[in-house]
Design an enzyme around this catalytic site. Sequence first.
Site, PDB file in Angstrom:
ATOM      1  N   SER A 125       0.784  -1.238   0.000  1.00  0.00           N
ATOM      2  CA  SER A 125       0.000   0.000   0.000  1.00  0.00           C
ATOM      3  C   SER A 125       0.819   1.293   0.000  1.00  0.00           C
ATOM      4  CB  SER A 125      -0.966   0.023   1.192  1.00  0.00           C
ATOM      5  OG  SER A 125      -0.261   0.032   2.413  1.00  0.00           O
TER       6      SER A 125
ATOM      7  N   LYS B 124      -6.274   4.529   8.211  1.00  0.00           N
ATOM      8  CA  LYS B 124      -5.136   5.311   7.732  1.00  0.00           C
ATOM      9  C   LYS B 124      -5.440   6.808   7.751  1.00  0.00           C
ATOM     10  CE  LYS B 124      -2.762   1.722   5.217  1.00  0.00           C
ATOM     11  NZ  LYS B 124      -1.995   1.354   4.017  1.00  0.00           N
TER      12      LYS B 124
END
Length: 347
Positions: free
Chosen positions: A234, A279
């Site tokens: 990611s 996140k």
Amino acid sequence: MRKQWKKLLVIAILLIVIVGFFIPVPYYITKPGSAEELEPLVRVSGHTSKSKGSLSLVTIAMAEANIYTYGLAKLLPYHELEKESDVRLDHETNEEYNVRQMYMMNESKNNAIQVAYKAAGQDVKIKYDGIYVMSVLDDVPAAKYLHAGDLITKIDGKAFKSSNEFISYVKGKKQGDKVNVQFVHNKKKQQAGIELTKIDKKGTTGIGITLVDDEKIETSPKVEIDSEKIGGPSAGLMFSLEIYSRFQKEDLTAGKKIAGTGTISPDGEVGRIGGIDQKVVAADKEGATIFFAPNDEITKATKKDNPGIKSNYQEAKETAKEIDTKMKIIPVKTFQDAVEYLEKLQK
């Protein structure tokens, strides 16, 4: 006598509490991690950072649950419980899971380097390095010698240009045949005579491993990325932006604290990731003012299979509203989308 009973009771309670920490449950807990600045993790020979701001990847913290943390996760915001079966593949060990995460990170770095160097007009080449072992079946002769994370360089003294060539060579042999395998384990070169066996119900002959191509990127100037403590794919987008920024005359961040997430393909497409809400929370906690989120397309087929699914960008926007942050959520479909946004900041 009563005092002794009280002591015994206290000891018993303490033992029960302590034992509870070691009683596993088949779940992992994920929660917001941190935003890690990329400037100290990326080194490009002859090109230092010009940024007064920062570009950061964002992590998710994950741990195996016990009976206490399982209950706590149900109460705390942005803490998620994931079944082991949803995290690990069938019959995948912890070691193999970690190896898979490290491989995906390495592939992500390679893609990021390719994208950034091509965009900056720099030289980059891909070199096939061998067969990367992802897992080994338990009940095959190879299990005595090979482990997840090993690199197979030659079979019977032959080097191959792809895993397909490797597979074709092995399939051409019979069950019980032995092949001499040269491989690297824990950075040490080794070799072993390994007997081939049936690896499926169809009677296919093989070594008994799952594998992928191991590729190395050759660049001029040289680039190094320190990612030993980070797994998964990611961080690809943010790595590509940090590398690209080293070749720019101006400060690409315009002095701002920028975080983001998203996989990156060799052609610069930004892909969907998991845990986008966590996140966003982590990036806000670290003081980021801009957050890049993958603007992935949700197809009708995907929507049919998962009616409640949302794009990463949509979920990130909703999370930002929930936590009442001033951090801007910026949708990106490609590396170029992110670059164009950053270039506008400088005007």
